[in-house]
Design a protein around this motif. Structure first.
Motif, PDB file in Angstrom:
ATOM      1  N   CYS B 289       1.731   3.520  15.036  1.00 41.94           N
ATOM      2  CA  CYS B 289       1.981   2.083  15.123  1.00 41.94           C
ATOM      3  C   CYS B 289       0.825   1.330  14.478  1.00 41.94           C
ATOM      4  O   CYS B 289      -0.342   1.602  14.786  1.00 41.94           O
ATOM      5  CB  CYS B 289       2.087   1.648  16.582  1.00 41.94           C
ATOM      6  SG  CYS B 289       3.589   2.215  17.384  1.00 41.94           S
ATOM      7  N   LYS B 291      -0.650  -2.603  13.625  1.00 47.89           N
ATOM      8  CA  LYS B 291      -0.540  -4.037  13.906  1.00 47.89           C
ATOM      9  C   LYS B 291      -1.412  -4.783  12.904  1.00 47.89           C
ATOM     10  O   LYS B 291      -2.607  -4.485  12.777  1.00 47.89           O
ATOM     11  CB  LYS B 291      -1.010  -4.313  15.337  1.00 47.89           C
ATOM     12  CG  LYS B 291      -0.654  -5.710  15.837  1.00 47.89           C
ATOM     13  CD  LYS B 291      -1.379  -6.029  17.133  1.00 47.89           C
ATOM     14  CE  LYS B 291      -0.635  -5.553  18.361  1.00 47.89           C
ATOM     15  NZ  LYS B 291      -1.271  -6.037  19.612  1.00 47.89           N
ATOM     16  N   PRO B 298       4.425  -6.222   6.983  1.00 44.31           N
ATOM     17  CA  PRO B 298       4.647  -4.901   6.392  1.00 44.31           C
ATOM     18  C   PRO B 298       6.148  -4.597   6.345  1.00 44.31           C
ATOM     19  O   PRO B 298       6.900  -5.001   7.229  1.00 44.31           O
ATOM     20  CB  PRO B 298       3.926  -3.955   7.371  1.00 44.31           C
ATOM     21  CG  PRO B 298       3.834  -4.689   8.659  1.00 44.31           C
ATOM     22  CD  PRO B 298       3.888  -6.155   8.356  1.00 44.31           C
ATOM     23  N   ARG B 299       6.556  -3.928   5.283  1.00 41.65           N
ATOM     24  CA  ARG B 299       7.978  -3.588   5.113  1.00 41.65           C
ATOM     25  C   ARG B 299       8.097  -2.110   4.769  1.00 41.65           C
ATOM     26  O   ARG B 299       7.163  -1.501   4.248  1.00 41.65           O
ATOM     27  CB  ARG B 299       8.587  -4.400   3.961  1.00 41.65           C
ATOM     28  CG  ARG B 299       8.428  -5.899   4.093  1.00 41.65           C
ATOM     29  CD  ARG B 299       9.413  -6.484   5.064  1.00 41.65           C
ATOM     30  NE  ARG B 299       9.302  -7.945   5.134  1.00 41.65           N
ATOM     31  CZ  ARG B 299      10.057  -8.698   5.924  1.00 41.65           C
ATOM     32  NH1 ARG B 299      10.959  -8.147   6.720  1.00 41.65           N
ATOM     33  NH2 ARG B 299       9.894 -10.004   5.953  1.00 41.65           N
ATOM     34  N   GLU B 300       9.296  -1.570   5.006  1.00 40.94           N
ATOM     35  CA  GLU B 300       9.566  -0.169   4.701  1.00 40.94           C
ATOM     36  C   GLU B 300       9.182   0.151   3.253  1.00 40.94           C
ATOM     37  O   GLU B 300       9.516  -0.610   2.344  1.00 40.94           O
ATOM     38  CB  GLU B 300      11.055   0.112   4.912  1.00 40.94           C
ATOM     39  CG  GLU B 300      11.402   1.570   4.674  1.00 40.94           C
ATOM     40  CD  GLU B 300      12.864   1.873   4.923  1.00 40.94           C
ATOM     41  OE1 GLU B 300      13.627   0.938   5.213  1.00 40.94           O
ATOM     42  OE2 GLU B 300      13.224   3.057   4.822  1.00 40.94           O
ATOM     43  N   VAL B 314       4.887   2.992   5.160  1.00 37.69           N
ATOM     44  CA  VAL B 314       5.556   2.298   6.255  1.00 37.69           C
ATOM     45  C   VAL B 314       7.009   2.776   6.302  1.00 37.69           C
ATOM     46  O   VAL B 314       7.694   2.808   5.277  1.00 37.69           O
ATOM     47  CB  VAL B 314       5.492   0.769   6.046  1.00 37.69           C
ATOM     48  CG1 VAL B 314       6.379   0.038   7.041  1.00 37.69           C
ATOM     49  CG2 VAL B 314       4.052   0.278   6.134  1.00 37.69           C
ATOM     50  N   SER B 316       9.132   1.528   8.957  1.00 36.17           N
ATOM     51  CA  SER B 316       9.812   0.315   9.420  1.00 36.17           C
ATOM     52  C   SER B 316       8.750  -0.753   9.615  1.00 36.17           C
ATOM     53  O   SER B 316       7.669  -0.444  10.115  1.00 36.17           O
ATOM     54  CB  SER B 316      10.501   0.511  10.778  1.00 36.17           C
ATOM     55  OG  SER B 316      11.575   1.399  10.696  1.00 36.17           O
ATOM     56  N   GLY B 317       9.066  -1.975   9.259  1.00 37.08           N
ATOM     57  CA  GLY B 317       8.095  -3.041   9.492  1.00 37.08           C
ATOM     58  C   GLY B 317       8.798  -4.364   9.646  1.00 37.08           C
ATOM     59  O   GLY B 317       9.907  -4.555   9.138  1.00 37.08           O
ATOM     60  N   THR B 318       8.169  -5.263  10.365  1.00 32.11           N
ATOM     61  CA  THR B 318       8.769  -6.578  10.568  1.00 32.11           C
ATOM     62  C   THR B 318       7.715  -7.546  11.082  1.00 32.11           C
ATOM     63  O   THR B 318       6.582  -7.152  11.363  1.00 32.11           O
ATOM     64  CB  THR B 318       9.932  -6.506  11.583  1.00 32.11           C
ATOM     65  OG1 THR B 318      10.664  -7.730  11.558  1.00 32.11           O
ATOM     66  CG2 THR B 318       9.429  -6.308  13.012  1.00 32.11           C
ATOM     67  N   GLY B 326       2.677  -9.314  12.199  1.00 26.13           N
ATOM     68  CA  GLY B 326       3.325  -8.225  11.487  1.00 26.13           C
ATOM     69  C   GLY B 326       3.065  -6.900  12.186  1.00 26.13           C
ATOM     70  O   GLY B 326       1.938  -6.621  12.589  1.00 26.13           O
ATOM     71  N   ALA B 328       4.250  -2.481  12.220  1.00 20.14           N
ATOM     72  CA  ALA B 328       4.900  -1.438  11.424  1.00 20.14           C
ATOM     73  C   ALA B 328       4.823  -0.104  12.131  1.00 20.14           C
ATOM     74  O   ALA B 328       3.907   0.153  12.917  1.00 20.14           O
ATOM     75  CB  ALA B 328       4.226  -1.325  10.062  1.00 20.14           C
TER      76      ALA B 328
END
Lengths: 129, 361
Positions: B289, B291, B298-300, B314, B316-318, B326, B328
């Motif tokens: 994880c 942060k 962050p994005r896939e 990454v 998964s990220g959002t 953000g 991930a």
């Protein structure tokens, strides 16, 4: 759908408003609606040179990343300092509080090549999938 | 041609934004928006259409032996009425799918699987039953079941007046057959949000009726319909894996941080030899994880660095709606998994991200 009468529109869903050769830029109501909740905005520094049709910033919703393109070439004279901390202003007020940057245009007549409100409305209707 | 769930018309009436997902046309968000939906599930309750998910029934005298061979978790510990999170692996150790298994009876088990994997799962499950000659049937019942998820701290209060059995008798990761709004329902105290809640298996043709009854009962509790957008951010804040992101045929359960459902001390199962060897020799990558410590989401697919060295990506990220930050899940070299601070390349700039223990929220 709100399409402001006195603005110019790009095919990438930015709007542009000219005040002499100073051009204010944001994304359209349609764009913010398609993106959904906007949670992040990245803007260029004041003084950065931008080129018409090239990306100058980034808008991100929870799910999507979207580049924002300059409607005219010129130098960034002012940025909306409120946006990075309050990106949701683009959702709530895309044409007003949600403006992004002001560009001192090399040639403000570049805006004449963009769509007017009526053309943009037709464009997004045809673009609608 | 996209498949439609029995709730498709309801989503349209609610003005949901519909998107293709795993061959289905699904609601990604309703007009309230993904952030409101997300926060509503954390604070009150939300209702999800998960009719796209698959159900596979295993039945017969060898059912348990078969499941022990097929899956990584230990199904022998299950009692009727209990649910287990488990994985199915390929012999090479990669993951076929993650799923839940319901012990309906001594020789009867129901699997709930990912929509994107259902056809492959079914083919694989049949092939394993055939290969080892187990005496049990494997049936795809996905077209018979509808599935609704009611999630959030108010879920029990909303469901209780509609259910004909006391919900306090159903503990987490347990289920009971009952009725909801007069309709036969398998009431399962499970979910994918990290909140208390229920997954309701109903006859597929009755899905809309149960949905409407729940929406009506939920009015007093601020219940909202929730799309796939918030389903994803909710599971991400809890570091729940999503197949195709944290899991696939090249990532082992040990790398994905799912050692706790990989029982290497149970009798032989498909993939065990490779996983046991990996455990002994050292797990090469770890799902961690991250942060964000700077702005940016962050994005896939974004690259993860330890100093100048690329150590992973990454998965998964959002933007976490709860933390407004953000977050991930990333798959990185094990040596980097313990580093206090890594960085993620976001829009061409390395930005600091702290390695944190799950869950995020």
């Amino acid at each position: 759908m709100d399409i402001s009468e006195d603005l110019r529109y790009t095919e990438d869903h930015e709007w542009a408003m000219a005040d002499d050769d100073l051009c204010t830029v944001g994304i359209t109501d349609h764009a913010q609606e398609v993106l959904g909740d906007i949670v992040f905005v990245e803007l260029p520094a004041v003084g950065t040179r931008v080129e018409a049709g090239k990306a100058f910033g980034v808008v991100e919703s929870v799910k999507a990343v979207s580049d924002v393109y300059a409607p005219v070439s010129g130098v960034v004279e002012e940025i909306n300092e409120e946006l990075p901390d309050n990106p949701e202003k683009i959702n709530t007020s895309p044409y007003d509080d949600g403006w992004m940057i002001k560009i001192r245009a090399d040639n403000i007549a570049q805006l004449d090549d963009l769509m007017d409100a009526e053309e943009y409305e037709e464009y997004i209707e045809n673009d609608d999938d | 041609m996209l498949k439609k769930t029995p709730l498709n018309e309801i989503h349209r009436q609610l003005n949901a934004k519909m998107v293709p997902f795993a061959g289905w046309e699904m609601p990604v968000t309703y007009p309230t928006g993904v952030i409101t939906e997300h926060l509503t599930v954390r604070k009150n309750a939300g209702l999800f259409d998960v009719c796209h998910m698959g159900q596979i029934l295993v039945e017969g005298k060898d059912a348990l032996d078969y499941i022990q061979r097929l899956t990584t978790n230990d199904a022998s510990t299950l009692v009727p009425g209990q649910v287990q999170y488990t994985l199915v692996c390929y012999p090479e150790g990669g993951v076929v799918d993650d799923m839940t298994v319901y012990k309906l009876g001594a020789e009867r088990y129901l699997f709930c699987v990912n929509a994107s994997r259902c056809d492959d799962d079914f083919t694989w499950m049949r092939s394993i039953a055939g290969k080892y000659g187990f005496s049990c049937t494997v049936e795809n019942l996905s077209s018979s079941y509808g599935l609704l998820a009611l999630q959030g701290p108010k879920a029990a209060a909303i469901l209780a007046p509609l259910a004909n059995i006391p919900l306090e008798t159903i503990k987490t990761f347990h289920f009971a057959p009952g009725k909801v709004a007069g309709i036969e329902t398998l009431i399962s105290r499970t979910g994918y949000t990290g909140e208390d809640g229920f997954e309701l298996y109903v006859p597929r043709g009755k899905s809309a009726e149960v949905w409407q009854a729940l929406m009506e009962a939920g009015k007093a509790h601020q219940l909202l319909p929730i799309g796939l957008g918030a389903r994803d951010t909710l599971r991400l804040e809890k570091k729940y894996s999503l197949y195709g992101h944290e899991l696939n045929d090249t990532i082992t359960p040990l790398e994905a941080g799912l050692g706790w459902v990989t029982k290497l001390d149970k009798p032989d199962f498909v993939g065990k030899a490779v996983l046991a060897q990996m455990k002994q020799e050292g797990v090469p990558r770890r799902s961690i994880c991250l942060k964000m410590q700077e702005s940016g989401i962050p994005r896939e697919g974004y690259e993860v660095f330890d100093g100048d060295r690329k150590v992973g990506i990454v998965t998964s990220g959002t933007m976490s709606p709860s933390l407004k930050q953000g977050i991930a899940i990333a798959l990185v070299e094990s040596s980097a998994a313990k580093a206090g601070m890594l960085s993620i390349d976001i829009h061409g700039r390395h930005r600091a991200a702290a390695v944190v223990k799950p869950p995020f929220v």
